[in-house]
Design a protein around this motif. Structure first.
Motif, mmCIF file in Angstrom:
data_model
loop_
_atom_site.group_PDB
_atom_site.id
_atom_site.type_symbol
_atom_site.label_atom_id
_atom_site.label_comp_id
_atom_site.label_asym_id
_atom_site.label_seq_id
_atom_site.Cartn_x
_atom_site.Cartn_y
_atom_site.Cartn_z
ATOM 1 N N LEU A 1 2.141 37.002 8.813
ATOM 2 C CA LEU A 1 3.250 37.311 7.909
ATOM 3 C C LEU A 1 4.406 37.782 8.763
ATOM 4 O O LEU A 1 4.255 38.719 9.552
ATOM 5 C CB LEU A 1 2.864 38.424 6.927
ATOM 6 N N ARG A 2 5.556 37.093 8.610
ATOM 7 C CA ARG A 2 6.714 37.460 9.422
ATOM 8 C C ARG A 2 7.827 37.987 8.526
ATOM 9 O O ARG A 2 8.458 37.226 7.801
ATOM 10 C CB ARG A 2 7.232 36.231 10.171
ATOM 11 N N GLU A 3 8.014 39.299 8.578
ATOM 12 C CA GLU A 3 9.132 39.913 7.846
ATOM 13 C C GLU A 3 9.217 39.409 6.414
ATOM 14 O O GLU A 3 10.287 39.021 5.937
ATOM 15 C CB GLU A 3 10.456 39.594 8.571
ATOM 16 N N VAL A 4 8.099 39.423 5.728
ATOM 17 C CA VAL A 4 8.075 38.888 4.363
ATOM 18 C C VAL A 4 8.659 39.905 3.385
ATOM 19 O O VAL A 4 8.210 41.044 3.316
ATOM 20 C CB VAL A 4 6.639 38.529 3.945
ATOM 21 N N ASP B 1 3.520 31.486 -4.950
ATOM 22 C CA ASP B 1 4.945 31.790 -5.003
ATOM 23 C C ASP B 1 5.490 31.709 -3.585
ATOM 24 O O ASP B 1 4.737 31.790 -2.619
ATOM 25 C CB ASP B 1 5.184 33.206 -5.550
ATOM 26 N N THR B 2 6.819 31.551 -3.473
ATOM 27 C CA THR B 2 7.422 31.573 -2.141
ATOM 28 C C THR B 2 8.234 32.855 -2.003
ATOM 29 O O THR B 2 8.896 33.277 -2.946
ATOM 30 C CB THR B 2 8.329 30.353 -1.908
ATOM 31 N N PRO B 3 8.197 33.473 -0.838
ATOM 32 C CA PRO B 3 8.893 34.748 -0.659
ATOM 33 C C PRO B 3 10.404 34.555 -0.663
ATOM 34 O O PRO B 3 10.896 33.477 -0.337
ATOM 35 C CB PRO B 3 8.401 35.226 0.706
ATOM 36 N N THR B 4 11.130 35.608 -1.053
ATOM 37 C CA THR B 4 12.592 35.499 -1.022
ATOM 38 C C THR B 4 13.101 35.492 0.421
ATOM 39 O O THR B 4 14.140 34.923 0.707
ATOM 40 C CB THR B 4 13.262 36.661 -1.802
ATOM 41 N N ALA B 5 12.373 36.137 1.326
ATOM 42 C CA ALA B 5 12.760 36.101 2.730
ATOM 43 C C ALA B 5 11.516 36.197 3.594
ATOM 44 O O ALA B 5 10.483 36.697 3.144
ATOM 45 C CB ALA B 5 13.712 37.251 3.051
ATOM 46 N N GLY B 6 11.615 35.704 4.815
ATOM 47 C CA GLY B 6 10.486 35.773 5.727
ATOM 48 C C GLY B 6 9.589 34.554 5.603
ATOM 49 O O GLY B 6 9.867 33.642 4.827
ATOM 50 N N ALA B 7 8.530 34.571 6.379
ATOM 51 C CA ALA B 7 7.667 33.401 6.400
ATOM 52 C C ALA B 7 6.203 33.803 6.463
ATOM 53 O O ALA B 7 5.847 34.842 7.021
ATOM 54 C CB ALA B 7 8.007 32.521 7.606
ATOM 55 N N LEU B 8 5.372 32.986 5.833
ATOM 56 C CA LEU B 8 3.923 33.167 5.919
ATOM 57 C C LEU B 8 3.330 31.935 6.577
ATOM 58 O O LEU B 8 3.672 30.812 6.205
ATOM 59 C CB LEU B 8 3.313 33.324 4.531
ATOM 60 N N LEU B 9 2.455 32.162 7.547
ATOM 61 C CA LEU B 9 1.868 31.026 8.234
ATOM 62 C C LEU B 9 0.361 31.161 8.291
ATOM 63 O O LEU B 9 -0.178 32.271 8.397
ATOM 64 C CB LEU B 9 2.392 30.923 9.661
ATOM 65 N N THR B 10 -0.300 30.043 8.213
ATOM 66 C CA THR B 10 -1.723 30.038 8.467
ATOM 67 C C THR B 10 -1.992 28.943 9.472
ATOM 68 O O THR B 10 -1.459 27.838 9.358
ATOM 69 C CB THR B 10 -2.543 29.838 7.173
ATOM 70 N N GLU B 11 -2.756 29.289 10.505
ATOM 71 C CA GLU B 11 -2.995 28.356 11.604
ATOM 72 C C GLU B 11 -1.674 27.836 12.155
ATOM 73 O O GLU B 11 -1.547 26.656 12.488
ATOM 74 C CB GLU B 11 -3.853 27.169 11.130
ATOM 75 N N GLY B 12 -0.654 28.698 12.171
ATOM 76 C CA GLY B 12 0.624 28.308 12.734
ATOM 77 C C GLY B 12 1.493 27.458 11.828
ATOM 78 O O GLY B 12 2.640 27.162 12.150
#
Ligand code: ATP
Ligand code: MG
Lengths: 262, 300
Positions: free
Chosen positions: A18-21, A69-80
């Motif tokens: 989770l990057r700055e979600v 849902d998609t976050p308003t800001a930031g990114a979520l990654l799985t396996e890159g």
């Protein structure tokens, strides 16, 4: 005991980043910030618990991880790779069991296999999952014939049949009585050790978090930020009376602002 | 066995009473003897259900007797309009060929129109409940045309369609289709989003969401629409038969009235009631089968 072995071949679990979600809802025109720049790194096969006050945004975070849902800001990654849509490799056990009332327990549990066209080849798994949650005798019952705890166990079975790489648990044991709860906690741990998936668990229960997770993340009030992180490297099965366990529990209560009680 | 026998014993005098009474009134004998024969047959096959029915049968016997009394015996009601029961039996025996023909024609028309309407209504309802684009185009049309009673189309339909039969099918389908569409649509639109969330996280395709989540969840609504549609279709059937189609029970009714054959009219009415209630019962059976999962959730 078997923990070490299971950890080593933890190849099937997936990573989660989770990057700055941040996430915001609109509540009657007013923006309602729910998640505030949450960054988190979950390794392959790790068991992470999220602990936080009611309404802080835990379920919201899990919905983002599930890809609902998609976050308003930031990114979520799985396996890159960025999480864009739900995927059967990430299975959620929701807070509310939401079984389909028109299906029997058996075919509710079969849902994932049926959706992916695996019912014919993996039929046996349904029986296994039902046995695991202690619902063998209720395969042909309809959801309204189950108790709240049984429905929750059925929902757990419905998730487990799919052999997830990332199991997302939103207070899955919330409605169980304390005895069943303890039994199911032990089941979850052994299941996780055997299947080596990555697990993300939301719970209100500090002891549950410490019994199950290798890492406990404490969230603040809404909007949720990561307030603290407690690592618990004790081997399984863990015991509530263990001095180290008691010490960690005290620490967590302190983070949650409940230190007077101790 | 003995228990059953003693239990139904008290029923005996009342049926007997109806029988002897009927016998005493000579002209009523035929009707009541027939009734008794039917009762007796029922009694030997199924004691239990007969016991449950006996209060009703008793009431029915009373009703028949009262009817008999005010028509044939006392002549309280003007005769051509209110024939005694035996007159209806007479019609049923004399004119059964034409009546059977009427039942057959009505049933064929109704079944074709109803199934067509229900199927089209169901598909349309699912489409607008599911797809925004379908909703955009179909919804206004539905809003505008739907509330219009199907019978308002009658003159136009008989003019546009090649035969009165196809016109009637169109009208019945229209009358059925509207409630089925609206209720299917509201059923699909009202499915809890949590149901979709569950299926989506388990890897469901759009197809699966429609067929395995939306439609089963909407089924209770669909059945309300089917019941309403069936009621509507009866109304349109009779009107269409009276005004256009030269067959069926509605037409027979019209024809009997034209000849002032009131007994024939009652016979046709009675048959129509049997047909309609039989179909409703059939639909209830279907619902009970398909929605048995609801049994513990709602008052059945
Ligand atoms: N769809 C939504 N629209 C508007 N606000 C929402 C929505 N979903 C959640 N919220 C708000 O977001 C906040 C966090 O909700 P969430 O369900 O994530 O809490 P939670 O941490 O899971 O609480 P609990 O432990 O009680 O389950 C709440 O204040 C809630 O009102
Ligand atoms: Mg929650």
């Amino acid at each position: 005991m078997v923990a070490a072995i299971a950890r080593d071949d933890a190849v099937r679990g997936s990573t989660l980043t989770l990057r700055e979600v941040s996430h915001r809802f609109d509540l009657e025109g007013q923006p309602l910030p729910v998640l505030d720049r949450i960054s988190l790194q979950v390794g392959r096969g790790e068991f992470v618990a999220l602990l936080g006050p009611s309404g802080c945004g835990k379920s919201t975070l899990l919905r983002l991880v599930a890809g609902l849902d998609t976050p308003t800001a930031g990114a979520l990654l799985t396996e890159g790779r960025e999480i864009e849509a739900p995927d059967p490799s990430r299975v959620v056990v929701f807070q509310d069991p939401t079984l389909y009332p028109w299906r029997t327990v058996w075919s509710n549990v079969a849902l994932g296999l049926e959706a992916r066209g695996l019912l014919r080849t993996h039929r046996g798994r349904i029986e296994d999952a039902l046995r695991l949650v202690g619902l063998t005798g209720f395969a042909n019952a309809y959801p309204h014939q189950l108790s709240g705890g049984m429905a929750q166990r059925a929902a757990l079975a419905r998730a487990l049949v799919n052999d997830p790489k990332l199991l997302i648990l939103d207070e899955p044991l919330g409605q169980l009585d304390s005895l069943t709860r303890i039994a199911m906690q032990a089941e979850l741990v052994s299941l996780w050790q055997r299947s080596s998936f990555t697990a993300l668990l939301v719970t209100h229960d500090v002891e549950e978090a410490l019994l199950l997770a290798g890492r406990v993340i404490v969230l603040s009030d809404r909007p949720a930020r990561i307030k603290a992180e407690v690592v618990n490297s004790q081997p399984y099965p863990r015991h509530r009376g263990n001095p180290h366990f008691v010490e960690l529990r005290r620490e967590l209560f302190e983070h949650l602002g409940l230190d007077e009680a101790w | 066995m003995v228990a059953a026998l003693t239990a139904f014993w008290p029923d005996r005098p009342e049926s007997d009473w109806a029988y002897t009474d009927g016998f005493a009134i000579a002209c009523g004998a035929l009707a009541l003897a027939l009734a008794l024969a039917v009762f007796a047959a029922v009694r030997f096959v199924a004691f239990r259900s007969f016991q449950r029915l006996s209060p009703w049968l008793f009431a029915l016997a009373l009703f028949l007797a009262a009817w008999e009394a005010v028509t044939a015996k006392l002549g309280l009601l003007p005769l051509p309009f209110f024939p005694p029961p035996q007159a209806i039996v007479e019609v049923a025996i004399d004119d059964w060929g034409r009546l059977a023909e009427g039942v057959f024609a009505s049933a064929r028309l109704l079944a074709t129109g109803y199934f067509l309407g229900a199927a089209i209504g169901f598909v349309t309802g699912v489409a607008i409940g599911w797809s925004q684009r379908a909703g955009y185009w179909i919804h206004p049309v539905l809003r505008f045309i739907g509330p219009l009673p199907a019978t308002a189309w009658l003159p136009l339909a008989f003019f546009v369609f090649p035969s009165s039969f196809s016109a009637s099918i169109f009208l019945i389908a229209l009358a059925t289709g509207f409630p089925v569409t609206v209720l299917t649509w509201s059923g699909v639109a009202g499915v809890k989003s949590a149901y979709y969330d569950i299926a989506r996280t388990l890897g469901a395709t759009q197809r699966f969401l429609v067929f395995k989540v939306a439609i089963p969840a909407a089924m209770p609504h669909v059945f309300v629409g089917l019941f309403m549609g069936l009621g509507n279709s009866f109304a349109v059937l009779v009107v269409a038969e009276m005004l256009g189609v030269k067959a069926g029970l509605g037409w027979y009714l019209q024809w009997a009235q034209g000849w002032a054959a009131y007994a024939n009219m009652y016979a046709a009415l009675l048959l129509m009631a049997f047909l309609c209630s039989g179909l409703i019962t059939l639909l209830f059976r279907l619902r009970d089968r398909l929605l048995s999962w609801q049994k513990g959730l709602v008052r059945w």
